[in-house]
Design a protein around this motif. Structure first.
Motif, mmCIF file in Angstrom:
data_model
loop_
_atom_site.group_PDB
_atom_site.id
_atom_site.type_symbol
_atom_site.label_atom_id
_atom_site.label_comp_id
_atom_site.label_asym_id
_atom_site.label_seq_id
_atom_site.Cartn_x
_atom_site.Cartn_y
_atom_site.Cartn_z
ATOM 1 N N PRO A 1 -45.769 62.751 21.662
ATOM 2 C CA PRO A 1 -44.668 62.239 20.836
ATOM 3 C C PRO A 1 -45.193 61.604 19.554
ATOM 4 O O PRO A 1 -46.288 61.042 19.520
ATOM 5 N N SER A 2 -44.395 61.701 18.510
ATOM 6 C CA SER A 2 -44.749 61.099 17.228
ATOM 7 C C SER A 2 -44.406 59.613 17.234
ATOM 8 O O SER A 2 -43.296 59.233 17.633
ATOM 9 N N PRO A 3 -45.346 58.746 16.815
ATOM 10 C CA PRO A 3 -45.015 57.310 16.736
ATOM 11 C C PRO A 3 -43.865 57.031 15.781
ATOM 12 O O PRO A 3 -43.094 56.092 16.000
ATOM 13 N N TRP A 4 -43.747 57.836 14.730
ATOM 14 C CA TRP A 4 -42.658 57.618 13.768
ATOM 15 C C TRP A 4 -41.313 58.013 14.371
ATOM 16 O O TRP A 4 -40.293 57.356 14.102
ATOM 17 N N ALA A 5 -41.313 59.069 15.176
ATOM 18 C CA ALA A 5 -40.084 59.412 15.898
ATOM 19 C C ALA A 5 -39.735 58.324 16.901
ATOM 20 O O ALA A 5 -38.547 58.011 17.123
ATOM 21 N N PHE A 6 -40.759 57.730 17.504
ATOM 22 C CA PHE A 6 -40.531 56.635 18.445
ATOM 23 C C PHE A 6 -39.900 55.436 17.741
ATOM 24 O O PHE A 6 -38.973 54.809 18.267
ATOM 25 N N LEU A 7 -40.376 55.124 16.537
ATOM 26 C CA LEU A 7 -39.789 54.019 15.777
ATOM 27 C C LEU A 7 -38.335 54.318 15.416
ATOM 28 O O LEU A 7 -37.480 53.417 15.452
ATOM 29 N N ALA A 8 -38.040 55.560 15.065
ATOM 30 C CA ALA A 8 -36.646 55.928 14.759
ATOM 31 C C ALA A 8 -35.763 55.784 15.985
ATOM 32 O O ALA A 8 -34.606 55.335 15.891
ATOM 33 N N MET A 9 -36.293 56.126 17.154
ATOM 34 C CA MET A 9 -35.512 55.968 18.386
ATOM 35 C C MET A 9 -35.293 54.494 18.729
ATOM 36 O O MET A 9 -34.230 54.108 19.213
ATOM 37 N N LEU A 10 -36.305 53.675 18.473
ATOM 38 C CA LEU A 10 -36.133 52.235 18.709
ATOM 39 C C LEU A 10 -35.054 51.663 17.797
ATOM 40 O O LEU A 10 -34.238 50.837 18.235
ATOM 41 N N ALA A 11 -35.043 52.090 16.538
ATOM 42 C CA ALA A 11 -33.986 51.646 15.624
ATOM 43 C C ALA A 11 -32.620 52.128 16.092
ATOM 44 O O ALA A 11 -31.612 51.407 15.974
ATOM 45 N N THR A 12 -32.569 53.336 16.649
ATOM 46 C CA THR A 12 -31.311 53.869 17.172
ATOM 47 C C THR A 12 -30.789 53.024 18.328
ATOM 48 O O THR A 12 -29.605 52.673 18.379
ATOM 49 N N VAL A 13 -31.672 52.676 19.267
ATOM 50 C CA VAL A 13 -31.264 51.876 20.420
ATOM 51 C C VAL A 13 -30.811 50.484 19.974
ATOM 52 O O VAL A 13 -29.811 49.948 20.469
ATOM 53 N N ALA A 14 -31.536 49.900 19.024
ATOM 54 C CA ALA A 14 -31.139 48.588 18.522
ATOM 55 C C ALA A 14 -29.762 48.640 17.875
ATOM 56 O O ALA A 14 -28.932 47.735 18.052
ATOM 57 N N MET A 15 -29.488 49.714 17.139
ATOM 58 C CA MET A 15 -28.177 49.881 16.510
ATOM 59 C C MET A 15 -27.093 50.087 17.561
ATOM 60 O O MET A 15 -25.956 49.624 17.393
ATOM 61 N N VAL A 16 -27.425 50.782 18.653
ATOM 62 C CA VAL A 16 -26.458 50.984 19.735
ATOM 63 C C VAL A 16 -26.048 49.640 20.336
ATOM 64 O O VAL A 16 -24.860 49.375 20.559
ATOM 65 N N PHE A 17 -27.028 48.774 20.602
ATOM 66 C CA PHE A 17 -26.712 47.459 21.158
ATOM 67 C C PHE A 17 -25.857 46.637 20.202
ATOM 68 O O PHE A 17 -24.980 45.879 20.630
ATOM 69 N N TYR A 18 -26.100 46.790 18.909
ATOM 70 C CA TYR A 18 -25.329 46.034 17.922
ATOM 71 C C TYR A 18 -23.891 46.540 17.840
ATOM 72 O O TYR A 18 -22.943 45.750 17.826
ATOM 73 N N VAL A 19 -23.717 47.866 17.780
ATOM 74 C CA VAL A 19 -22.378 48.430 17.622
ATOM 75 C C VAL A 19 -21.539 48.220 18.877
ATOM 76 O O VAL A 19 -20.338 47.939 18.798
ATOM 77 N N THR A 20 -22.158 48.362 20.049
ATOM 78 C CA THR A 20 -21.415 48.206 21.300
ATOM 79 C C THR A 20 -21.186 46.746 21.677
ATOM 80 O O THR A 20 -20.609 46.473 22.729
ATOM 81 N N ARG A 21 -21.645 45.834 20.848
ATOM 82 C CA ARG A 21 -21.407 44.401 21.052
ATOM 83 C C ARG A 21 -21.934 43.928 22.400
ATOM 84 O O ARG A 21 -21.215 43.301 23.194
ATOM 85 N N ALA A 22 -23.175 44.269 22.650
ATOM 86 C CA ALA A 22 -23.811 43.786 23.867
ATOM 87 C C ALA A 22 -23.960 42.271 23.802
ATOM 88 O O ALA A 22 -23.852 41.652 22.735
ATOM 89 N N ARG A 23 -24.186 41.668 24.945
ATOM 90 C CA ARG A 23 -24.343 40.219 24.987
ATOM 91 C C ARG A 23 -25.505 39.785 24.117
ATOM 92 O O ARG A 23 -26.478 40.504 23.938
ATOM 93 N N HIS A 24 -25.385 38.564 23.590
ATOM 94 C CA HIS A 24 -26.405 38.063 22.673
ATOM 95 C C HIS A 24 -27.780 38.004 23.341
ATOM 96 O O HIS A 24 -28.798 38.311 22.713
ATOM 97 N N LEU A 25 -27.803 37.639 24.599
ATOM 98 C CA LEU A 25 -29.080 37.584 25.308
ATOM 99 C C LEU A 25 -29.692 38.965 25.425
ATOM 100 O O LEU A 25 -30.903 39.156 25.209
ATOM 101 N N VAL A 26 -28.854 39.975 25.726
ATOM 102 C CA VAL A 26 -29.347 41.348 25.828
ATOM 103 C C VAL A 26 -29.859 41.826 24.483
ATOM 104 O O VAL A 26 -30.916 42.467 24.389
ATOM 105 N N GLN A 27 -29.132 41.502 23.418
ATOM 106 C CA GLN A 27 -29.575 41.917 22.093
ATOM 107 C C GLN A 27 -30.895 41.263 21.719
ATOM 108 O O GLN A 27 -31.802 41.921 21.182
ATOM 109 N N ARG A 28 -31.050 39.972 22.018
ATOM 110 C CA ARG A 28 -32.295 39.289 21.660
ATOM 111 C C ARG A 28 -33.473 39.847 22.446
ATOM 112 O O ARG A 28 -34.543 40.093 21.870
#
Length: 278
Positions: A93-120
């Motif tokens: 796997p590409s580390p840069w693709a991995f970073l893009a996926m991490l940003a995607t997951v972080a955005m998912v938690f933000y948009v879906t309004r996960a609990r603040h503890l889960v987001q942190r």
């Protein structure tokens, strides 16, 4: 002594905590002689349905528009992640693709309004994983030492993200742009999750997942994952061994189950939209 009923007067009242009464606003029955006297007689009007609609519907509409934009951003990040993974000539796997996926997951938690503890917690974990991938790349670490952790971490991230979207959308009614974008995003996330399941299998196994005659790369694993998810089945790539074939069957069932639930969600939203009075 004659029994006389105590007259009830209906006053528009605004009570206060210091008088010992519950806080309320509106027309309430008030008994003459009680310790909670009416205040502001004739100056307080009961809230109307129109006022409630103005205060509730407009913020709700703005929130849905913002979430639609958030899902569009997630979809864009997924396209970038898919492109970076598809151009990989090997199974690493590409580390840069991995970073893009991490940003995607972080955005998912933000948009879906996960609990603040889960987001942190997710931000901390994703930041540490991203920093570790960048440091490993800068120091020239490659091979299974880097590929296996990246593949496993990507698989976990792509497993959590669609569940967060499904939990966010499961009780929502109505058919709009947000619901369609959420369904497409979750579907792509499921396909990429299974692709990294095949990738992790190829990393820990000495034999190619598609056999000796077929080229084994992350791009081919993505291609096969989505052909299995959509039950297209071109037949040019076939996993060897019972484990790979069992995962392919599970992915095909998952894809069909997802389509059934997505269509049911769309039909329920359409029927709710038709039954809503104008």
């Amino acid at each position: 002594m004659t029994n006389r009923s105590i007259p009830l007067l209906f006053w528009p009242t605004r009570t206060h905590a210091e008088t010992g009464c519950a806080r309320s606003l509106g027309y309430l029955p008030h008994i003459v002689g009680t310790t909670c006297p009416p205040r502001g007689r004739g100056s307080v009007m009961a809230p109307t349905d129109t006022a409630n609609a103005e205060h509730v519907d407009i913020p709700s509409l703005r929130g849905r528009e913002g979430q639609s934009l958030g899902y569009a951003v997630i979809l864009g990040l997924l396209i970038v992640s898919y492109g970076l993974c598809a151009i990989q000539p090997s199974t690493d796997p590409s580390p840069w693709a991995f970073l893009a996926m991490l940003a995607t997951v972080a955005m998912v938690f933000y948009v879906t309004r996960a609990r603040h503890l889960v987001q942190r917690v997710s931000w901390v974990v994703l930041s540490v994983a991203g920093a570790a991938a960048v440091v490993a790349t800068l120091f020239g670490v490659d091979g299974p030492v880097l590929a296996i952790p990246l593949s496993a971490a990507s698989m976990v991230a792509l497993l959590v993200a669609p569940w967060a979207i499904i939990a966010h959308q499961v009780n929502r009614r109505g058919l709009d742009l947000e619901a369609l974008l959420a369904a497409v995003t979750a579907y792509i996330l499921v396909g990429m999750f299974f692709a990294f399941v095949y990738n992790l299998m190829s990393q820990i196994s000495a034999d190619p997942i598609f056999g000796e005659g077929s080229p084994d790369s992350l791009g081919n694993q993505l291609f096969f994952s989505f052909t299995a998810l959509t039950t297209t089945g071109y037949g040019n790539l076939v996993p060897e061994g019972s484990t790979g074939q069992g995962i392919a069957v599970a992915e095909a069932i998952t894809g069909q189950f997802f389509l059934i639930t997505a269509v049911a969600r769309i039909m329920r939203g359409a029927s709710a939209k038709r039954s809503t009075p104008v």
